[in-house]
Design a protein around this motif. Structure first.
Motif, mmCIF file in Angstrom:
data_model
loop_
_atom_site.group_PDB
_atom_site.id
_atom_site.type_symbol
_atom_site.label_atom_id
_atom_site.label_comp_id
_atom_site.label_asym_id
_atom_site.label_seq_id
_atom_site.Cartn_x
_atom_site.Cartn_y
_atom_site.Cartn_z
ATOM 1 N N UNK A 1 -52.375 -8.834 -9.303
ATOM 2 C CA UNK A 1 -53.340 -8.687 -10.316
ATOM 3 C C UNK A 1 -53.534 -10.061 -10.604
ATOM 4 N N UNK A 2 -52.806 -11.345 -10.256
ATOM 5 C CA UNK A 2 -53.240 -12.510 -10.692
ATOM 6 C C UNK A 2 -54.319 -12.725 -10.006
ATOM 7 N N UNK A 3 -54.508 -12.761 -8.785
ATOM 8 C CA UNK A 3 -55.750 -12.679 -7.974
ATOM 9 C C UNK A 3 -56.943 -12.151 -8.546
ATOM 10 N N UNK A 4 -57.170 -11.141 -9.080
ATOM 11 C CA UNK A 4 -58.153 -10.545 -9.896
ATOM 12 C C UNK A 4 -58.628 -10.929 -11.184
ATOM 13 N N UNK A 5 -57.084 -11.657 -12.077
ATOM 14 C CA UNK A 5 -57.015 -11.342 -12.935
ATOM 15 C C UNK A 5 -58.346 -13.248 -12.768
ATOM 16 N N UNK A 6 -58.246 -14.649 -12.319
ATOM 17 C CA UNK A 6 -58.500 -15.057 -11.945
ATOM 18 C C UNK A 6 -60.022 -15.869 -11.777
ATOM 19 N N UNK A 7 -60.354 -14.393 -10.492
ATOM 20 C CA UNK A 7 -61.551 -14.209 -10.066
ATOM 21 C C UNK A 7 -62.286 -13.850 -11.343
ATOM 22 N N UNK A 8 -61.939 -13.115 -11.769
ATOM 23 C CA UNK A 8 -62.990 -12.413 -12.473
ATOM 24 C C UNK A 8 -63.074 -13.302 -14.620
ATOM 25 N N UNK A 9 -61.986 -14.061 -14.639
ATOM 26 C CA UNK A 9 -61.654 -14.313 -15.649
ATOM 27 C C UNK A 9 -62.843 -15.756 -15.850
ATOM 28 N N UNK A 10 -63.452 -15.069 -17.407
ATOM 29 C CA UNK A 10 -65.050 -16.132 -17.784
ATOM 30 C C UNK A 10 -64.048 -18.185 -17.178
ATOM 31 N N UNK A 11 -63.165 -18.506 -17.614
ATOM 32 C CA UNK A 11 -62.652 -19.668 -17.410
ATOM 33 C C UNK A 11 -62.709 -20.065 -16.085
ATOM 34 N N UNK A 12 -61.627 -19.233 -15.541
ATOM 35 C CA UNK A 12 -60.753 -19.694 -14.278
ATOM 36 C C UNK A 12 -62.071 -19.309 -13.097
ATOM 37 N N UNK A 13 -62.922 -18.004 -12.936
ATOM 38 C CA UNK A 13 -63.958 -17.785 -12.547
ATOM 39 C C UNK A 13 -63.821 -18.468 -10.940
ATOM 40 N N UNK A 14 -62.549 -18.112 -10.425
ATOM 41 C CA UNK A 14 -62.557 -18.306 -8.829
ATOM 42 C C UNK A 14 -62.763 -17.556 -8.315
ATOM 43 N N UNK A 15 -64.129 -17.514 -7.652
ATOM 44 C CA UNK A 15 -64.952 -16.583 -6.691
ATOM 45 C C UNK A 15 -64.886 -16.814 -5.450
ATOM 46 N N UNK A 16 -64.227 -17.558 -5.483
ATOM 47 C CA UNK A 16 -64.527 -17.673 -3.662
ATOM 48 C C UNK A 16 -63.547 -18.349 -2.700
ATOM 49 N N UNK A 17 -63.080 -17.280 -2.358
ATOM 50 C CA UNK A 17 -61.751 -17.232 -1.458
ATOM 51 C C UNK A 17 -62.029 -18.601 -0.185
ATOM 52 N N UNK A 18 -60.980 -18.983 0.208
ATOM 53 C CA UNK A 18 -60.929 -20.465 0.812
ATOM 54 C C UNK A 18 -60.023 -20.097 2.109
ATOM 55 N N UNK A 19 -59.102 -19.284 1.588
ATOM 56 C CA UNK A 19 -58.087 -19.387 2.715
ATOM 57 C C UNK A 19 -56.728 -18.918 1.687
ATOM 58 N N UNK A 20 -55.740 -18.415 2.821
ATOM 59 C CA UNK A 20 -54.816 -17.714 2.947
ATOM 60 C C UNK A 20 -53.812 -17.811 4.123
ATOM 61 N N UNK A 21 -52.861 -17.924 4.144
ATOM 62 C CA UNK A 21 -51.576 -18.286 4.976
ATOM 63 C C UNK A 21 -50.526 -17.761 4.707
ATOM 64 N N UNK A 22 -49.312 -18.745 6.444
ATOM 65 C CA UNK A 22 -48.106 -18.231 5.230
ATOM 66 C C UNK A 22 -47.070 -19.795 5.748
ATOM 67 N N UNK A 23 -46.012 -19.726 4.730
ATOM 68 C CA UNK A 23 -44.857 -21.104 5.408
ATOM 69 C C UNK A 23 -44.093 -20.386 5.687
ATOM 70 N N UNK A 24 -42.905 -20.394 6.800
ATOM 71 C CA UNK A 24 -41.764 -20.136 7.331
ATOM 72 C C UNK A 24 -40.598 -21.004 7.030
ATOM 73 N N UNK A 25 -40.283 -20.697 5.767
ATOM 74 C CA UNK A 25 -39.020 -21.990 4.673
ATOM 75 C C UNK A 25 -38.110 -21.511 5.064
#
Lengths: 164, 417
Positions: free
Chosen positions: A39-63
């Motif tokens: 839901x957060x990712x979709x909001x950031x993508x579609x919201x005209x203020x944030x407009x974070x439309x480009x996927x850059x990277x996805x990974x994990x961190x083992x803490x």
């Protein structure tokens, strides 16, 4: 500049959905409740203020040592606004899973397969969750901190009685 | 089926519009799986493509990578911060300097010393980085042209690449795996005759590139196999995370050097070529023009190159001069600690990105305050670029796989890490 993103997130979601936000070395980041990942990712993508439309990277961190043990980490970029954000979500060791984002960004496909391959996090709703860097017969998830660095898993079947 | 569609039946191999032909326009064929690779003479990279073909036409594609996986991240988690440089050489092994620089910048931001890097070191990083970008594009165009049977082009461009690599060898001591950049600067100064030599090489490279331009750009055979094939739209580029020449050829004018300048890129005058159709030919043309722009940057950088130190004056990260190591106990101890324990990087997380040979080369590093990174993730541009093959190959002919794969320019070392 990118403070806008974090402000928008805090504005739009209630406190439990956005766990924590911050900024370090010029990177803005937000820790998201895993249930709200998509839901957060979709909001950031579609919201005209944030407009974070480009996927850059996805990974994990083992803490290792922390509960929950893993973090799924994603970076998004806005082509028009030229700002970016890092999203983190914690997933547990017992049943590591989080929503897949392939439906939002087709490019997430291989990145999620890689995170599954190397960390063993399942992406629920992924169309084709296979190993990508390791071979299908490989046992274990090699980037977990408790996976030994040295070791062999020969792919060839040994004939009975043969020696190495 | 009416008569008009019968008479207009025409299949031109390589025009890439096969997907638009009506289904009943062709002889019925059964679909069959076809394996290309992992070791295929017409793909310069170890990659396996499982294609489902009907006749010559590709119905679906499954690109499988990982054959060159060498556990970069696992090794990096068990190495000191400085020991990782040789591993970064082997990410994109046709532009190792760019990977060196990208990694160094990330660690310097974690150390908060990124604004104290000597200016000369920053210029040197730009110079060696842009040389590497040219060698990267030269390799891509040379190999792709060879696979389309333009063997002369291969020799012209490989010769140009060799001049540049010989120059980098003089500076760094290694032809391919330079490990030249250090945290806080670079390991050695440029040689005295570096600039005159580079100017001479650039002159010859320009001539070689102009020759290739003449041989390929209006070559009928080449154009037939490049034009309109493997089309990527701007929306595809955004959704798939395509950056670099592949993204720019699709109309996405995103270049980290322009949009988020690092080092001293904001002082140079250069253009970012952008394609309009997103096909193979655009990717070729963008790379050709980018090499010319890199040469422009190189010439300006040589004109502006300041004198001064090449390594930061900070005992926490820079090795003391050898003379002092052998003559003073303090420097000896400092040297020992830096080599054995490594540079101590304060805890924190950073995502630092630069323009690599193939696009946005990101380093996501997590430090827990020791001499080794807790996590050292590379965001390889090739990885995203190669993934889009699964989308653009269906509908093409088998023969189109070769130029399409070549123009995506998958570098196994970077893609598989």
């Amino acid at each position: 500049m990118a403070k806008i993103i974090l402000d928008r997130l805090v504005e739009h979601f209630v406190a439990g959905e956005i766990v924590e936000t911050g900024s370090q070395h010029g990177n803005e980041w937000a820790r998201v409740a895993p249930a709200n990942w998509r839901a957060v990712a979709q909001f950031l993508r579609d919201d005209p203020v944030t407009a974070l439309n480009m996927f850059i990277d996805l990974t994990c961190v083992d803490r290792l040592g922390r509960t929950p043990r893993f973090d799924v980490v994603m970076h998004l970029y806005s082509v028009d606004k030229k700002h970016r954000v890092r999203l983190l979500a914690a997933v547990s060791e017992e049943d590591p899973h989080i929503d897949s984002l392939v439906a939002l960004w087709p490019g997430a496909n291989w990145f999620e397969r890689e995170a599954f391959d190397l960390y063993g996090v399942r992406f629920v709703g992924h169309p084709d969750l296979r190993r990508i860097l390791m071979y299908p017969e490989f046992v274990g998830h090699p980037l977990r901190k408790d996976f030994p660095k040295e070791g062999r898993q020969p792919l060839l079947r040994r004939l009975p009685g043969s020696v190495d | 089926m009416d008569d008009s569609s019968q008479t207009s039946r025409r299949v031109v191999i390589g025009l890439g519009d096969a997907a638009n032909l009506p289904e009943d326009d062709e002889l019925p064929t059964e679909s069959m799986p076809l394996n290309m690779g992992p070791s295929h003479p017409a793909t310069h990279g170890t990659v396996r493509m499982v294609l489902e073909v009907e006749g010559e036409k590709i119905r679906s594609a499954d690109v499988q990578i990982g054959f060159l996986h060498r556990c970069f991240e696992k090794e990096a988690e068990n190495a000191t911060w400085t020991q990782i440089f040789p591993y970064t050489d082997r990410l994109n092994y046709v532009s190792p300097m760019l990977c060196n620089v990208g990694y160094a910048l990330a660690v310097e931001k974690l150390l908060d010393i990124d604004d104290r890097i000597p200016e000369r070191a920053q210029f040197i990083r730009v110079i060696v980085g842009e040389i590497s970008r040219i060698t990267d594009h030269l390799t891509c165009l040379a190999a792709s042209a060879m696979e389309l049977a333009a063997f002369t082009v291969f020799f012209y461009l490989m010769k140009a690449r060799e001049w540049l690599w010989e120059l980098l060898e003089e500076v760094s001591g290694a032809r391919l795996t330079h490990s030249y950049v250090r945290i806080g600067g670079v390991v050695a100064d440029l040689t005295d005759d570096f600039c005159p030599k580079l100017r001479d090489i650039l002159r010859r490279c320009r001539a070689a590139i102009a020759d290739v331009d003449k041989m390929l750009t209006s070559n009928r055979i080449f154009r037939d196999r490049m034009d309109g094939i493997g089309i990527i739209t701007r929306d595809d580029a955004i959704g798939w995370g395509l950056t670099g020449p592949v993204g720019r050829s699709a109309g996405l004018a995103y270049d980290v050097r322009k949009d988020h300048p690092y080092l001293v890129y904001d002082r140079f005058d250069f253009d970012v070529p952008v394609g309009s159709r997103g096909d193979n030919f655009d990717r070729y043309a963008v790379r050709l023009e980018e090499m010319r722009q890199s040469m422009r940057i190189l010439e300006q950088a040589m004109d502006l190159l300041p004198a001064g130190p090449i390594l930061i004056d900070d005992a926490r990260v820079a090795l003391p001069p050898k003379r002092e190591v052998y003559n003073t106990i303090e420097s000896m101890i400092a040297h020992f600690k830096l080599i054995m324990d490594g540079i101590v990087v304060p805890p924190g997380e950073i995502y630092s990105f630069t323009e690599g040979g193939n696009g946005e080369l990101g380093f996501y590093i997590v430090s827990n305050g020791t001499g080794q990174p807790w996590k050292c993730r590379v965001r390889p541009p090739c990885f995203a670029n190669t993934a889009v093959l699964n989308k653009i190959l269906p509908g093409l002919f088998i023969a189109d796989v070769v130029p399409t794969f070549g123009m995506i320019n998958m570098i196994g070392g970077e893609c598989d890490r």
